[in-house]
Design an enzyme around this catalytic site. Sequence first.
Site, PDB file in Angstrom:
ATOM      1  N   GLU A  93       0.874  -1.218  -0.128  1.00 43.21           N
ATOM      2  CA  GLU A  93       0.173   0.235  -0.025  1.00 43.21           C
ATOM      3  C   GLU A  93       0.798   1.125   0.015  1.00 43.21           C
ATOM      4  OE1 GLU A  93      -4.088  -1.410   2.126  1.00 43.21           O
ATOM      5  OE2 GLU A  93      -2.462  -0.935   3.346  1.00 43.21           O
ATOM      6  N   CYS A 106       3.666   8.800   0.265  1.00 42.02           N
ATOM      7  CA  CYS A 106       4.081   7.874   1.446  1.00 42.02           C
ATOM      8  C   CYS A 106       4.358   6.663   0.710  1.00 42.02           C
ATOM      9  CB  CYS A 106       3.021   7.654   2.414  1.00 42.02           C
ATOM     10  SG  CYS A 106       3.703   6.644   3.678  1.00 42.02           S
ATOM     11  N   CYS A 113       7.136  -6.178   6.795  1.00 39.66           N
ATOM     12  CA  CYS A 113       8.020  -5.530   7.497  1.00 39.66           C
ATOM     13  C   CYS A 113       8.589  -6.622   8.667  1.00 39.66           C
ATOM     14  CB  CYS A 113       7.703  -4.411   8.303  1.00 39.66           C
ATOM     15  SG  CYS A 113       9.080  -3.480   9.276  1.00 39.66           S
ATOM     16  N   CYS A 117       7.103  -3.912  15.338  1.00 38.07           N
ATOM     17  CA  CYS A 117       7.030  -2.771  16.510  1.00 38.07           C
ATOM     18  C   CYS A 117       5.356  -3.269  16.940  1.00 38.07           C
ATOM     19  CB  CYS A 117       6.934  -1.431  15.881  1.00 38.07           C
ATOM     20  SG  CYS A 117       8.357  -0.914  15.076  1.00 38.07           S
ATOM     21  N   CYS A 120       2.294  -1.179  15.407  1.00 38.12           N
ATOM     22  CA  CYS A 120       2.214  -1.054  14.101  1.00 38.12           C
ATOM     23  C   CYS A 120       1.584  -2.242  13.219  1.00 38.12           C
ATOM     24  CB  CYS A 120       3.471  -0.670  13.439  1.00 38.12           C
ATOM     25  SG  CYS A 120       3.675  -0.463  11.661  1.00 38.12           S
ATOM     26  N   GLU A 160      10.897  -1.223   6.596  1.00 36.05           N
ATOM     27  CA  GLU A 160      12.203  -0.577   7.040  1.00 36.05           C
ATOM     28  C   GLU A 160      12.791  -0.229   5.823  1.00 36.05           C
ATOM     29  OE1 GLU A 160      13.194   0.994   9.804  1.00 36.05           O
ATOM     30  OE2 GLU A 160      14.765   1.186   8.572  1.00 36.05           O
ATOM     31  N   SER A 191      12.490   7.321   6.937  1.00 34.93           N
ATOM     32  CA  SER A 191      12.092   7.009   8.056  1.00 34.93           C
ATOM     33  C   SER A 191      12.618   5.832   8.611  1.00 34.93           C
ATOM     34  CB  SER A 191      10.638   7.320   8.547  1.00 34.93           C
ATOM     35  OG  SER A 191      10.116   6.704   9.687  1.00 34.93           O
ATOM     36  N   CYS A 333      -0.220   6.531   9.821  1.00 32.11           N
ATOM     37  CA  CYS A 333       0.801   5.900  10.171  1.00 32.11           C
ATOM     38  C   CYS A 333       0.784   4.549  10.975  1.00 32.11           C
ATOM     39  CB  CYS A 333       1.562   6.717  11.218  1.00 32.11           C
ATOM     40  SG  CYS A 333       2.496   7.884  10.402  1.00 32.11           S
TER      41      CYS A 333
HETATM   42  N1  SAH Z   1      10.029   1.326   9.524  1.00 23.96           N
HETATM   43  C1  SAH Z   1       9.649   2.562   9.694  1.00 23.96           C
HETATM   44  C2  SAH Z   1       8.798   3.553   8.756  1.00 23.96           C
HETATM   45  C3  SAH Z   1       7.480   3.064   8.990  1.00 23.96           C
HETATM   46  S1  SAH Z   1       6.289   3.754  10.012  1.00 23.96           S
HETATM   47  C4  SAH Z   1      10.025   3.290  10.954  1.00 23.96           C
HETATM   48  O1  SAH Z   1       9.913   2.563  11.955  1.00 23.96           O
HETATM   49  O2  SAH Z   1      10.197   4.540  11.057  1.00 23.96           O
HETATM   50  C5  SAH Z   1       6.323   5.423   9.979  1.00 23.96           C
HETATM   51  C6  SAH Z   1       6.007   5.826  11.543  1.00 23.96           C
HETATM   52  O3  SAH Z   1       4.681   5.493  12.115  1.00 23.96           O
HETATM   53  C7  SAH Z   1       6.895   5.381  12.477  1.00 23.96           C
HETATM   54  O4  SAH Z   1       7.385   6.513  13.116  1.00 23.96           O
HETATM   55  C8  SAH Z   1       6.168   4.237  13.171  1.00 23.96           C
HETATM   56  O5  SAH Z   1       6.653   4.079  14.567  1.00 23.96           O
HETATM   57  C9  SAH Z   1       4.794   5.062  13.490  1.00 23.96           C
HETATM   58  N2  SAH Z   1       3.750   4.361  13.615  1.00 23.96           N
HETATM   59  C10 SAH Z   1       3.480   2.931  13.529  1.00 23.96           C
HETATM   60  N3  SAH Z   1       2.419   2.463  13.885  1.00 23.96           N
HETATM   61  C11 SAH Z   1       1.772   3.557  14.254  1.00 23.96           C
HETATM   62  C12 SAH Z   1       0.438   3.684  15.080  1.00 23.96           C
HETATM   63  N4  SAH Z   1      -0.442   2.884  15.073  1.00 23.96           N
HETATM   64  N5  SAH Z   1       0.283   4.865  15.304  1.00 23.96           N
HETATM   65  C13 SAH Z   1       1.015   6.017  15.180  1.00 23.96           C
HETATM   66  N6  SAH Z   1       2.176   5.916  14.558  1.00 23.96           N
HETATM   67  C14 SAH Z   1       2.629   4.580  14.363  1.00 23.96           C
END
Ligand code: SAH
Length: 341
Positions: A93, A106, A113, A117, A120, A160, A191, A333
């Site tokens: 996406e 974006c 991934c 996290c 996420c 990532e 990011s 995000c």
């Molecule tokens: N892998 C990279 C880029 C992808 S996510 C990274 O970790 O930076 C982009 C941003 O969204 C990251 O800062 C991530 O931590 C954040 N993010 C992920 N899940 C989220 C959520 N449920 N609510 C708000 N931000 C989130």
Amino acid sequence: MPRKISILTSNKEELFNLLKDNNYPKFHASQVYEWIFKKYATTFDDMTNIPKDLRGLLNEKYYIHGSTVDKIDNDDNNTQKLLISLYDNKKIESVIMSKNDKVTFCLSSQVGCPFKCAFCATGTMGFSRNLTADEILAQFILMRAISKKVTNIVFMGMGEPLLNTKNLFKAIEIINSVKCFNLGIRHITISTAGEILGIKHLIERDLDCRLAVSLHSLKNDIRNELMPINRKYSLEDLIKILKRYSSRGKRMITLEWTLIENVNDSVNDAYRLVNLKKEFPFKVNIIPLNPVEHYKGKAPSKDKITRFKSILHDNGVEVIERYKRGQSISAGCGQLAIKEN
Ligand code: SAH
């Protein structure tokens, strides 16, 4: 028949040779690139000033990209989410966000991934593979055909980016090059969850794009829970490499902080961030947690968000809250995830 190759990322010499071997003048190469990079052509048949026979030859040897848009979701807040199919039927996406004069794409860098996290959704899909450079570029082209304008790109979609540096850097070079898509390097943001090896590659490559780092906590125990990558690279190691990155005197790092109630939203959390100023300069991007199915946390109340921001602001840390968008279509995000991959 030999497998076709992507003209986006292939060597120019090959195209020159194809023309030469078939007795076509060299200027057709410039025409082909003009169609692709300036007019966003998606097929060779669009290239009307190129002889038909040559278009046939190009079709035999090359493809422009092998991705297709399966679905577009729109929300009322100027956000569009594209579901894109890749050559092997894997799906990703990508999101277009428009606000005033700014149009941000974006982009995803991986299918799924590996980082998982806690908050996420992408991590719940598991990891399939890295995107190739032409698959990264294909997102740009497909979105550009829809939006007619782009002012910024951010690698904040699925995956990532700094685990896929070779393809990422190649795609960025083509997006940035004056001869190609010509988007200014300071309009491009990578990011990272804190992939230190990738940050080292970025330093070696001396790419001048913007770097955003998902920090989310300055306590190792909390960060271990939120971001398993912290068990591999501790906060101390991460801060050390960010100091090195900053000491080159390039653009200021952005620290991303997804605010989660009673996890990382306390007064002490805010002061820990203020203290980090002693190490290297940065600004902070606050993202109140977007709801995802598998994670129980909540975004803090408005008052608590304001308190957190004020402490940073009053102590000289530049802070912005990321504008909430795309929630109704799960395009915020951390909300990107595809179940059937
Ligand atoms: N892998 C990279 C880029 C992808 S996510 C990274 O970790 O930076 C982009 C941003 O969204 C990251 O800062 C991530 O931590 C954040 N993010 C992920 N899940 C989220 C959520 N449920 N609510 C708000 N931000 C989130």
